[in-house]
Design a protein around this motif. Structure first.
Motif, short mmCIF file in Angstrom:
data_model
loop_
_atom_site.label_atom_id
_atom_site.label_comp_id
_atom_site.label_asym_id
_atom_site.label_seq_id
_atom_site.Cartn_x
_atom_site.Cartn_y
_atom_site.Cartn_z
N SER A 211 -13.74 5.12 -13.03
CA SER A 211 -13.31 6.44 -11.96
C SER A 211 -12.14 6.03 -11.17
CB SER A 211 -14.57 6.48 -11.04
OG SER A 211 -14.82 5.61 -10.22
N ILE A 212 -11.67 4.99 -11.09
CA ILE A 212 -10.48 4.31 -10.70
C ILE A 212 -9.32 4.53 -11.63
CG2 ILE A 212 -9.37 2.66 -9.24
CD1 ILE A 212 -12.13 1.68 -8.49
N LYS A 213 -8.62 5.79 -11.69
CA LYS A 213 -7.49 6.09 -12.72
C LYS A 213 -6.17 5.72 -12.09
CE LYS A 213 -10.58 8.69 -15.71
NZ LYS A 213 -10.89 7.22 -16.56
N THR A 214 -6.07 6.37 -10.84
CA THR A 214 -4.58 6.30 -10.35
C THR A 214 -4.58 5.38 -9.03
OG1 THR A 214 -5.22 8.06 -8.63
CG2 THR A 214 -4.38 8.77 -10.84
N PHE A 215 -3.36 5.03 -8.45
CA PHE A 215 -3.33 4.35 -7.29
C PHE A 215 -4.01 4.99 -6.01
CE2 PHE A 215 0.03 2.46 -9.98
CZ PHE A 215 -0.50 1.22 -10.03
N ALA A 216 -3.86 6.09 -6.20
CA ALA A 216 -4.70 7.05 -4.89
C ALA A 216 -6.12 6.64 -4.94
CB ALA A 216 -4.31 8.50 -5.15
N ASN A 217 -6.59 6.67 -6.12
CA ASN A 217 -8.00 6.42 -6.45
C ASN A 217 -8.33 5.10 -5.61
OD1 ASN A 217 -8.27 7.80 -9.57
ND2 ASN A 217 -8.61 9.05 -7.69
N LEU A 218 -7.40 4.03 -6.13
CA LEU A 218 -7.71 2.60 -5.71
C LEU A 218 -7.46 2.36 -4.29
CD1 LEU A 218 -8.11 -0.29 -6.91
CD2 LEU A 218 -5.63 -0.41 -7.30
N TYR A 219 -6.56 2.95 -3.73
CA TYR A 219 -6.52 2.81 -2.41
C TYR A 219 -7.49 3.34 -1.65
CZ TYR A 219 -1.41 2.81 -3.83
OH TYR A 219 -0.28 2.61 -4.36
N ASP A 220 -8.07 4.65 -1.93
CA ASP A 220 -9.28 5.04 -1.26
C ASP A 220 -10.48 4.45 -1.43
OD1 ASP A 220 -7.81 7.28 -0.59
OD2 ASP A 220 -8.24 8.54 -2.11
N TYR A 221 -10.60 3.65 -2.80
CA TYR A 221 -11.88 2.94 -2.84
C TYR A 221 -11.72 1.77 -2.07
CZ TYR A 221 -15.52 0.39 -5.69
OH TYR A 221 -16.54 -0.19 -6.04
N ILE A 222 -10.75 1.18 -2.07
CA ILE A 222 -10.53 -0.01 -1.32
C ILE A 222 -10.71 0.24 0.41
CG2 ILE A 222 -9.10 -2.15 -0.43
CD1 ILE A 222 -7.99 -1.89 -3.22
N TYR A 223 -9.95 1.37 0.83
CA TYR A 223 -10.12 1.42 1.92
C TYR A 223 -11.59 1.97 2.63
CZ TYR A 223 -8.55 3.44 6.66
OH TYR A 223 -8.32 3.81 8.00
N ASP A 224 -12.25 2.56 1.80
CA ASP A 224 -13.32 2.90 2.04
C ASP A 224 -14.60 1.97 2.10
OD1 ASP A 224 -12.83 5.63 2.14
OD2 ASP A 224 -13.72 6.06 0.07
N ARG A 225 -14.30 0.57 1.40
CA ARG A 225 -15.14 -0.39 1.37
C ARG A 225 -14.89 -1.33 2.60
NH1 ARG A 225 -15.68 2.75 -2.18
NH2 ARG A 225 -17.67 2.75 -3.44
N ILE A 226 -13.36 -1.53 2.91
CA ILE A 226 -13.23 -2.35 3.93
C ILE A 226 -13.41 -1.85 5.40
CG2 ILE A 226 -11.77 -3.97 2.72
CD1 ILE A 226 -9.22 -2.42 4.16
N ALA A 227 -13.27 -0.39 5.51
CA ALA A 227 -13.65 0.27 6.71
C ALA A 227 -15.07 0.31 7.28
CB ALA A 227 -13.19 1.79 6.58
N LYS A 228 -15.87 0.06 6.39
CA LYS A 228 -17.35 0.04 6.64
C LYS A 228 -17.60 -1.21 7.62
CE LYS A 228 -18.78 2.91 3.01
NZ LYS A 228 -19.69 2.87 2.00
#
Length: 81
Positions: free
Chosen positions: A64-81
């Protein structure tokens, strides 16, 4: 960490590792195309992201991580928790 700082760090790590131009790493760009990744290189990229940002990317989520935006959101969501 601010999201823009995260984006800069992700781009720098990936550009250095995969010898890509920073200007090719745009939010809408396809990760595999921009970094010229094959399946083995994709696994390397996941491991690199996990190591640098202390996040775990589940195997079933990689697709589901196809674009850089997907990747940024994925990482940001996990480190923000």
């Amino acid at each position: 960490m601010e999201k823009q700082e995260l984006i800069s760090q992700v781009n720098q790590v990936l550009a250095d590792e995969f010898e890509a131009e920073l200007d090719a790493l745009t939010p809408d760009a396809n990760i595999k195309d921009a970094l010229q990744l094959d399946s083995l290189s994709l696994v390397d990229m996941v491991a690199l992201i996990e190591e640098h940002f202390s996040v775990k990317i589940q195997g079933n989520e990689v697709g589901s991580i196809k674009t850089f935006a997907n990747l940024y959101d994925y990482i940001y969501d996990r480190i923000a928790k």
